[in-house]
Design a protein around this motif. Sequence first.
Motif, PDB file in Angstrom:
ATOM      1  N   ASP A  39     -17.959  39.895  38.346  1.00 29.59           N
ATOM      2  CA  ASP A  39     -19.388  39.767  38.612  1.00 29.59           C
ATOM      3  C   ASP A  39     -20.172  39.531  37.329  1.00 29.59           C
ATOM      4  OD1 ASP A  39     -19.673  39.892  41.344  1.00 29.59           O
ATOM      5  OD2 ASP A  39     -19.953  42.056  41.435  1.00 29.59           O
ATOM      6  N   ARG A  40     -19.865  40.338  36.327  1.00 26.82           N
ATOM      7  CA  ARG A  40     -20.616  40.261  35.073  1.00 26.82           C
ATOM      8  C   ARG A  40     -20.390  38.929  34.366  1.00 26.82           C
ATOM      9  NH1 ARG A  40     -23.453  43.887  32.793  1.00 26.82           N
ATOM     10  NH2 ARG A  40     -22.569  45.512  34.147  1.00 26.82           N
ATOM     11  N   ARG A  41     -19.149  38.461  34.349  1.00 25.73           N
ATOM     12  CA  ARG A  41     -18.863  37.184  33.680  1.00 25.73           C
ATOM     13  C   ARG A  41     -19.626  36.033  34.333  1.00 25.73           C
ATOM     14  NH1 ARG A  41     -13.508  39.172  33.482  1.00 25.73           N
ATOM     15  NH2 ARG A  41     -12.887  37.854  35.236  1.00 25.73           N
ATOM     16  N   ILE A  42     -19.584  36.000  35.649  1.00 24.60           N
ATOM     17  CA  ILE A  42     -20.286  34.932  36.367  1.00 24.60           C
ATOM     18  C   ILE A  42     -21.791  35.048  36.159  1.00 24.60           C
ATOM     19  CG2 ILE A  42     -20.810  33.980  38.645  1.00 24.60           C
ATOM     20  CD1 ILE A  42     -18.021  34.874  39.533  1.00 24.60           C
ATOM     21  N   HIS A  47     -26.876  33.159  34.191  1.00 30.72           N
ATOM     22  CA  HIS A  47     -28.196  33.494  33.653  1.00 30.72           C
ATOM     23  C   HIS A  47     -28.501  32.679  32.404  1.00 30.72           C
ATOM     24  CE1 HIS A  47     -31.775  35.778  32.821  1.00 30.72           C
ATOM     25  NE2 HIS A  47     -31.348  36.001  31.607  1.00 30.72           N
ATOM     26  N   ARG A  48     -27.507  32.446  31.593  1.00 30.82           N
ATOM     27  CA  ARG A  48     -27.710  31.626  30.396  1.00 30.82           C
ATOM     28  C   ARG A  48     -28.180  30.224  30.781  1.00 30.82           C
ATOM     29  NH1 ARG A  48     -22.771  31.592  28.544  1.00 30.82           N
ATOM     30  NH2 ARG A  48     -22.988  33.662  27.617  1.00 30.82           N
ATOM     31  N   ARG A  49     -27.569  29.674  31.823  1.00 37.30           N
ATOM     32  CA  ARG A  49     -27.988  28.352  32.298  1.00 37.30           C
ATOM     33  C   ARG A  49     -29.393  28.394  32.881  1.00 37.30           C
ATOM     34  NH1 ARG A  49     -23.880  24.902  33.856  1.00 37.30           N
ATOM     35  NH2 ARG A  49     -25.601  23.482  34.362  1.00 37.30           N
ATOM     36  N   ALA A  50     -29.714  29.461  33.604  1.00 37.62           N
ATOM     37  CA  ALA A  50     -31.032  29.579  34.234  1.00 37.62           C
ATOM     38  C   ALA A  50     -32.143  29.652  33.200  1.00 37.62           C
ATOM     39  CB  ALA A  50     -31.068  30.818  35.133  1.00 37.62           C
ATOM     40  N   VAL A  51     -31.885  30.330  32.098  1.00 34.84           N
ATOM     41  CA  VAL A  51     -32.889  30.427  31.025  1.00 34.84           C
ATOM     42  C   VAL A  51     -33.107  29.071  30.384  1.00 34.84           C
ATOM     43  CG1 VAL A  51     -33.348  31.429  28.759  1.00 34.84           C
ATOM     44  CG2 VAL A  51     -32.444  32.870  30.596  1.00 34.84           C
ATOM     45  N   GLU A  52     -32.048  28.303  30.246  1.00 36.56           N
ATOM     46  CA  GLU A  52     -32.140  27.008  29.560  1.00 36.56           C
ATOM     47  C   GLU A  52     -32.710  25.916  30.452  1.00 36.56           C
ATOM     48  OE1 GLU A  52     -28.119  26.355  28.415  1.00 36.56           O
ATOM     49  OE2 GLU A  52     -28.161  27.811  26.751  1.00 36.56           O
ATOM     50  N   ASP A  53     -32.392  25.922  31.745  1.00 35.49           N
ATOM     51  CA  ASP A  53     -32.790  24.841  32.654  1.00 35.49           C
ATOM     52  C   ASP A  53     -33.995  25.282  33.488  1.00 35.49           C
ATOM     53  OD1 ASP A  53     -32.951  22.681  34.395  1.00 35.49           O
ATOM     54  OD2 ASP A  53     -30.772  22.417  34.425  1.00 35.49           O
ATOM     55  N   TRP A 122     -31.737  41.965  32.513  1.00 33.88           N
ATOM     56  CA  TRP A 122     -31.672  40.972  31.448  1.00 33.88           C
ATOM     57  C   TRP A 122     -32.808  41.184  30.444  1.00 33.88           C
ATOM     58  CZ3 TRP A 122     -27.178  38.799  32.286  1.00 33.88           C
ATOM     59  CH2 TRP A 122     -26.735  38.605  33.596  1.00 33.88           C
ATOM     60  N   PRO A 123     -32.562  40.874  29.169  1.00 31.79           N
ATOM     61  CA  PRO A 123     -33.649  40.961  28.193  1.00 31.79           C
ATOM     62  C   PRO A 123     -34.673  39.843  28.373  1.00 31.79           C
ATOM     63  CG  PRO A 123     -31.661  40.087  27.172  1.00 31.79           C
ATOM     64  CD  PRO A 123     -31.265  40.535  28.554  1.00 31.79           C
ATOM     65  N   ASP A 124     -34.258  38.761  29.027  1.00 33.75           N
ATOM     66  CA  ASP A 124     -35.131  37.601  29.244  1.00 33.75           C
ATOM     67  C   ASP A 124     -35.066  37.171  30.712  1.00 33.75           C
ATOM     68  OD1 ASP A 124     -32.495  36.953  29.050  1.00 33.75           O
ATOM     69  OD2 ASP A 124     -32.784  35.153  27.822  1.00 33.75           O
ATOM     70  N   LEU A 179     -26.694  31.149  46.329  1.00 31.52           N
ATOM     71  CA  LEU A 179     -26.598  30.620  44.973  1.00 31.52           C
ATOM     72  C   LEU A 179     -27.896  30.828  44.194  1.00 31.52           C
ATOM     73  CD1 LEU A 179     -24.639  27.285  45.590  1.00 31.52           C
ATOM     74  CD2 LEU A 179     -23.752  29.497  44.821  1.00 31.52           C
ATOM     75  N   THR A 180     -29.035  30.703  44.880  1.00 31.15           N
ATOM     76  CA  THR A 180     -30.308  30.908  44.166  1.00 31.15           C
ATOM     77  C   THR A 180     -30.447  32.349  43.695  1.00 31.15           C
ATOM     78  OG1 THR A 180     -31.590  31.446  46.180  1.00 31.15           O
ATOM     79  CG2 THR A 180     -31.480  29.121  45.517  1.00 31.15           C
ATOM     80  N   ARG A 181     -29.954  33.298  44.473  1.00 34.54           N
ATOM     81  CA  ARG A 181     -30.083  34.714  44.086  1.00 34.54           C
ATOM     82  C   ARG A 181     -29.254  35.023  42.841  1.00 34.54           C
ATOM     83  NH1 ARG A 181     -34.492  36.051  45.450  1.00 34.54           N
ATOM     84  NH2 ARG A 181     -34.063  38.283  45.620  1.00 34.54           N
ATOM     85  N   VAL A 182     -28.077  34.411  42.743  1.00 38.77           N
ATOM     86  CA  VAL A 182     -27.253  34.601  41.551  1.00 38.77           C
ATOM     87  C   VAL A 182     -27.856  33.847  40.372  1.00 38.77           C
ATOM     88  CG1 VAL A 182     -24.967  34.262  40.534  1.00 38.77           C
ATOM     89  CG2 VAL A 182     -25.175  34.983  42.917  1.00 38.77           C
ATOM     90  N   TRP A 183     -28.311  32.623  40.603  1.00 39.14           N
ATOM     91  CA  TRP A 183     -28.901  31.806  39.532  1.00 39.14           C
ATOM     92  C   TRP A 183     -30.115  32.504  38.926  1.00 39.14           C
ATOM     93  CZ3 TRP A 183     -27.564  27.219  37.176  1.00 39.14           C
ATOM     94  CH2 TRP A 183     -28.549  26.626  36.378  1.00 39.14           C
ATOM     95  N   LEU A 184     -30.929  33.119  39.759  1.00 39.54           N
ATOM     96  CA  LEU A 184     -32.135  33.786  39.276  1.00 39.54           C
ATOM     97  C   LEU A 184     -31.854  35.157  38.665  1.00 39.54           C
ATOM     98  CD1 LEU A 184     -34.546  32.823  42.196  1.00 39.54           C
ATOM     99  CD2 LEU A 184     -34.558  31.900  39.856  1.00 39.54           C
TER     100      LEU A 184
END
Length: 218
Positions: A39-42, A47-53, A122-124, A179-184
């Motif tokens: 869970d944490r790895r995914i 989250h890294r992608r969500a912050v960038e995109d 998350w910190p961000d 997918l949106t819930r995980v992405w966010l």
Amino acid sequence: MHRPSRPSRRHTTLAALTLCSALLLTLVAVECRPLIDLDRRIAVTTHRRAVEDHGVTQLCRVLTDWVWDPLTLRLVCAATMVWLVWRRSAWWTALWLAATCAFGTLLQQALKALVGRPRPVWPDPVDSAHYAAFPSGHAMTATVVCGLLLWLLHHHGAGRVVWRTAMALAVICVVGVGLTRVWLGVHWPSDVLGGWVLGALVVAVAVEVYERRWDAKG
């Protein structure tokens, strides 16, 4: 000729969904290390992608808050109930639909309180949500509503084009909202999986109840 096999298939599906739901619930409740690590790895990668995109993240927020949110889906269910009563005088079916949606919501909230799983922090953060994490309410509500509506279409003999269109829309809704819930970053992947499996179990139980009444009347 095919009538005797239908209860067997329903019972097999119900048993499989019950087993999967119980297994996943247990793994989450005892904080199974391999599941938590996965869970944490995914979640970290997503989250890294969500912050960038920012564009995709904003689209996900619109979809999860306005298109696929539980309130919108429950309103669709309510509209279906009105249509059933108005067009077919199907009071029992409308009540069955309402009771199943209500049961799904109560089960969801009870499990959230029972498991008490914290959401990702998350910190961000790119979004926020309330209540405990498991199971995902968005994923479970979408599965229950779409599953019930698809079954009603099948039960009432919808045409091939209507059925395939409805199936495609349901898959997009159920998979998309998860997918949106995980992405966010507001749910762990297993929260969403739990919402899908538990939602399917609620639908299977509801169909079993409906079919038993139908068989008794026949």
